[in-house]
Design an enzyme around this catalytic site. Sequence first.
Site, PDB file in Angstrom:
ATOM      1  N   THR A  70       0.828  -1.207   0.000  1.00 43.25           N
ATOM      2  CA  THR A  70       0.000   0.000   0.000  1.00 43.25           C
ATOM      3  C   THR A  70       0.860   1.254   0.000  1.00 43.25           C
ATOM      4  OG1 THR A  70      -1.910  -1.045   1.061  1.00 43.25           O
ATOM      5  CG2 THR A  70      -1.675   1.335   1.335  1.00 43.25           C
ATOM      6  N   ASN A 149      -5.581  -9.169  -7.912  1.00 43.88           N
ATOM      7  CA  ASN A 149      -5.609  -9.889  -6.643  1.00 43.88           C
ATOM      8  C   ASN A 149      -6.905 -10.659  -6.406  1.00 43.88           C
ATOM      9  OD1 ASN A 149      -6.529  -7.046  -6.458  1.00 43.88           O
ATOM     10  ND2 ASN A 149      -7.103  -7.623  -4.374  1.00 43.88           N
ATOM     11  N   HIS A 201       4.911  -9.706   2.945  1.00 38.93           N
ATOM     12  CA  HIS A 201       4.065 -10.737   3.556  1.00 38.93           C
ATOM     13  C   HIS A 201       3.289 -11.545   2.521  1.00 38.93           C
ATOM     14  CE1 HIS A 201      -0.142  -9.022   3.462  1.00 38.93           C
ATOM     15  NE2 HIS A 201       0.538  -7.930   3.189  1.00 38.93           N
ATOM     16  N   THR A 237      13.141   5.512  10.337  1.00 42.34           N
ATOM     17  CA  THR A 237      14.145   4.499  10.666  1.00 42.34           C
ATOM     18  C   THR A 237      13.778   3.160  10.033  1.00 42.34           C
ATOM     19  OG1 THR A 237      14.612   5.600  12.762  1.00 42.34           O
ATOM     20  CG2 THR A 237      15.303   3.302  12.555  1.00 42.34           C
ATOM     21  N   CYS A 323      -9.001  -6.812   1.512  1.00 43.55           N
ATOM     22  CA  CYS A 323      -9.162  -5.391   1.840  1.00 43.55           C
ATOM     23  C   CYS A 323     -10.617  -4.955   1.836  1.00 43.55           C
ATOM     24  CB  CYS A 323      -8.367  -4.530   0.854  1.00 43.55           C
ATOM     25  SG  CYS A 323      -6.588  -4.800   0.978  1.00 43.55           S
TER      26      CYS A 323
END
Length: 379
Positions: A70, A149, A201, A237, A323
């Site tokens: 995303t 998807n 993932h 980070t 989603c």
Amino acid sequence: MIYFDNSATTQVDDSVLETFMKVSQKMNGNPSSLHQLGDMADGLLQQSRKQVASIMGVQESEIFFTSSGTEGDNWAIKGTAIEKMRYGKHLITTTIEHPAVKESMLQLEQLGFEVTYLPVNAEGVISISDVKAAIRPDTILVSIMAVNNEVGSIQPIEEVGEVLRDYPTIHFHVDAVQAVGKVPLNLSATSRIDLATFSGHKFHGLKGTGFLYIKRGRVIAPLLSGGGQEKGRRSGTENVAGIAAMARALRLLFDQKEQKIAHQKHIRDYLMDELANYSKVHIFSAKQGAPHIVCFALGGIRGEVSVHAFEKEAIFISTTSACSSRSKTSSSTLAAMNVPSKIATGAVRVSLTDTSTLEEAKQFLNSFAKLYENFKDIK
């Protein structure tokens, strides 16, 4: 338990999790810090970048780590829009994109950009002639997913790239989240693809990891401002442990890749052939589509009813998109394919991975036979 919802997320590989744990425990320095612990963390970060680049066949400088598919989609689209808005405000995408792309486009429309949404045929594939016709002098971006998807349709990415060779100033973005390790994807220097999105993932890495490919020479504006990480283009980070684990997962994905693809395709074809024997089953996926996705509906039964019925059998599938599952919205992909709403509301998706087995598919079909018997008289 049978897990057939791999397009939503995959199980983390044991060795990938082990990598994450080891790095988390032994290399807890910030890679931006100047001391030894920071140097160690940065060294591993750059080593992971090198490994990802090598696997994908690109340069290290072209890989930027993100938190998800995303984020990658948002960055590619909005970053291009911000960077190139003085040259034009026209974008091209398709009617069957992931919400990360669709919602980004809708947000840009609210800011004064124009978007052309390419239609698809009954198999969920765009037309090259429509791509050519949509291009305007003020077009700055074409964004097309490689593999849908929901139904697994494969878009003609190479052909779109050939069209765009005549338009070198237009950025070409590919959402490759469902494609990596499943269908060919050329990111070499000769490819016309400028930007490509990936999510860890989806290939046995951890959630919260991903990367964006940005071709050398292409510039997009950063969305995250701050400390200047990722060469000043994606501040924040870096998740060094997650990135190292993702790099390992990607390497495992490409190990014996062709055999893994053939294995999934064999199971997918078996499922499609068996499901086709039921008169009330509507199959939306095509065999020339991605090797890991089967989308179908049992006439008269809502998708969420089927999902929960299978769950009682310890079989986990989904409605068409993770989603949109909880919002209980019907499939926009099937609507774009002109599937009647009454049928589309029954759609469910079985999605495989390299660890799926034919025995699991047979158990799934045994459970489906019982489900079909219970529901076959419903109109």
